[in-house]
Scaffold this motif. Structure first.
Motif, mmCIF file in Angstrom:
data_model
loop_
_atom_site.group_PDB
_atom_site.id
_atom_site.type_symbol
_atom_site.label_atom_id
_atom_site.label_comp_id
_atom_site.label_asym_id
_atom_site.label_seq_id
_atom_site.Cartn_x
_atom_site.Cartn_y
_atom_site.Cartn_z
ATOM 1 N N TYR A 169 0.840 -1.184 0.000
ATOM 2 C CA TYR A 169 0.000 0.000 0.000
ATOM 3 C C TYR A 169 0.881 1.242 0.000
ATOM 4 O O TYR A 169 2.004 1.236 0.494
ATOM 5 N N GLN A 220 0.541 5.182 1.480
ATOM 6 C CA GLN A 220 -0.252 6.028 2.375
ATOM 7 C C GLN A 220 0.153 7.479 2.221
ATOM 8 O O GLN A 220 1.319 7.841 2.416
ATOM 9 N N GLY A 272 -4.500 12.488 3.946
ATOM 10 C CA GLY A 272 -5.796 12.826 3.381
ATOM 11 C C GLY A 272 -6.310 11.848 2.332
ATOM 12 O O GLY A 272 -7.448 11.979 1.868
ATOM 13 N N LEU A 273 -5.478 10.885 1.956
ATOM 14 C CA LEU A 273 -5.901 9.912 0.933
ATOM 15 C C LEU A 273 -6.047 8.508 1.491
ATOM 16 O O LEU A 273 -6.504 7.602 0.789
ATOM 17 N N GLY A 274 -5.640 8.295 2.722
ATOM 18 C CA GLY A 274 -5.734 6.962 3.313
ATOM 19 C C GLY A 274 -4.734 6.017 2.686
ATOM 20 O O GLY A 274 -3.666 6.421 2.217
ATOM 21 N N LEU A 275 -5.076 4.739 2.680
ATOM 22 C CA LEU A 275 -4.215 3.718 2.088
ATOM 23 C C LEU A 275 -4.749 3.332 0.721
ATOM 24 O O LEU A 275 -5.949 3.075 0.569
ATOM 25 N N LEU A 279 -4.062 0.638 -2.515
ATOM 26 C CA LEU A 279 -3.390 -0.619 -2.842
ATOM 27 C C LEU A 279 -2.617 -0.489 -4.151
ATOM 28 O O LEU A 279 -3.180 -0.085 -5.175
ATOM 29 N N LEU A 301 3.483 0.856 2.951
ATOM 30 C CA LEU A 301 3.151 -0.148 3.954
ATOM 31 C C LEU A 301 2.966 -1.505 3.304
ATOM 32 O O LEU A 301 2.273 -1.633 2.299
ATOM 33 N N PHE A 307 0.236 -5.661 9.375
ATOM 34 C CA PHE A 307 1.018 -4.644 8.699
ATOM 35 C C PHE A 307 2.434 -4.534 9.246
ATOM 36 O O PHE A 307 2.677 -4.723 10.442
ATOM 37 N N PRO A 363 5.884 -1.905 9.737
ATOM 38 C CA PRO A 363 5.986 -0.553 10.305
ATOM 39 C C PRO A 363 6.023 0.551 9.265
ATOM 40 O O PRO A 363 5.871 1.727 9.610
ATOM 41 N N GLN A 399 4.164 4.199 13.219
ATOM 42 C CA GLN A 399 4.000 2.748 13.251
ATOM 43 C C GLN A 399 3.103 2.293 12.111
ATOM 44 O O GLN A 399 2.469 3.103 11.429
ATOM 45 N N GLY A 400 3.054 0.973 11.913
ATOM 46 C CA GLY A 400 2.122 0.396 10.953
ATOM 47 C C GLY A 400 0.719 0.333 11.531
ATOM 48 O O GLY A 400 0.455 0.848 12.622
ATOM 49 N N LEU A 401 -0.194 -0.286 10.809
ATOM 50 C CA LEU A 401 -1.577 -0.386 11.251
ATOM 51 C C LEU A 401 -1.776 -1.633 12.106
ATOM 52 O O LEU A 401 -1.172 -2.679 11.860
ATOM 53 N N PHE A 442 -8.516 4.015 10.913
ATOM 54 C CA PHE A 442 -8.968 3.716 9.560
ATOM 55 C C PHE A 442 -10.079 2.671 9.583
ATOM 56 O O PHE A 442 -9.931 1.624 10.201
ATOM 57 N N GLY A 452 -10.927 3.703 4.231
ATOM 58 C CA GLY A 452 -11.305 5.102 4.253
ATOM 59 C C GLY A 452 -10.061 5.967 4.351
ATOM 60 O O GLY A 452 -8.940 5.468 4.456
ATOM 61 N N LYS A 453 -10.278 7.282 4.348
ATOM 62 C CA LYS A 453 -9.141 8.198 4.325
ATOM 63 C C LYS A 453 -8.565 8.479 5.706
ATOM 64 O O LYS A 453 -7.573 9.198 5.815
#
Lengths: 113, 115
Positions: free
Chosen positions: A35, A37, A40-43, A45, A90, A104, A106, B42-44, B90, B106-107
């Protein structure tokens, strides 16, 4: 504990360089994901793989390629890095099947100058 | 196609106050929903997930979420937040068809807990 590791936390590269981001998981997961990141756009793919040597494009594959030669390792390749690829990357992995959560790493913060 | 809308990009709240982070989804098929948390640098990490059964789902760190099919919502709640809950959250829905096995995110909502 499931562990997903990424080769670098921070990376600085120059425009035009070929960049390799490595991801390794230790839980024998079939699926692996990359992904991007952005604030404002999130994740979003980029690519995913559901088996060794198998890959599928995600939502934003342009400018990227991937490699999965071994089950535990999934590499993201930027063939010719550009400044608009500066981002957080990510990696995630999961078992196959409907219900399985993704785990996920780091993240790698890549800056392309 | 599936999609997720997180209605608030930022939520400031005082310590020990309740909080609700809102998430709406669209999906024409069976829904599997997730909330992830990302602490700084950190990651999710998975907070909770809804697959089927009870519409009230309890997760880690005292968080819970309620699946509401009629309102296509999956809001995240905590009755009393701590400074340590400061993070980005998220909401995600499982993809189908060509995206089978993927998550559509989502964002994000940045929760900021102030003393």
């Amino acid at each position: 504990d499931v562990k997903v590791t990424q080769s670098s936390r921070y990376l600085v590269k120059r425009t035009g360089e070929k960049v390799f981001l490595e991801c390794v998981q230790d839980m024998d997961h079939e699926n692996m994901f990359w992904y991007r990141q952005d604030p404002g756009l999130g994740l979003r793919l980029i690519y995913f793989s559901y088996d060794v040597k198998m890959k599928e494009k995600g939502d934003i594959p342009e400018g990227y390629s991937v490699s999965r030669e071994k089950k535990e390792r999934f590499s993201l390749i930027l063939e010719s890095a550009s400044t608009n690829q500066t981002s957080m990357y990510l990696c995630a992995s999961s078992f196959s099947g409907t219900y399985n959560e993704q785990f996920f790493g780091p993240g790698t913060r890549l800056t392309v100058l | 196609a599936q999609s997720v809308t997180q209605l608030d990009s930022q939520v400031p709240v005082f310590e020990e106050a309740p909080v609700e982070l809102r998430c709406n989804y669209s999906s024409s098929v069976s829904v599997y929903l997730f909330w992830y948390v990302q602490y700084p640098n950190q990651g999710l990490q998975l907070l909770l997930k809804y697959l089927s059964g009870s519409t009230l789902v309890k997760g880690i760190n005292g968080f819970e979420a309620e699946f509401n099919k009629s309102q296509t919502s999956f809001h995240l709640r905590k009755p009393s937040v701590h400074i340590s809950d400061t993070a980005e959250y998220f909401c995600a829905v499982r993809g189908w068809g060509g995206s089978q096995g993927n998550l559509i995110f989502g964002k994000g909502t940045k929760l900021s807990v102030k003393p």
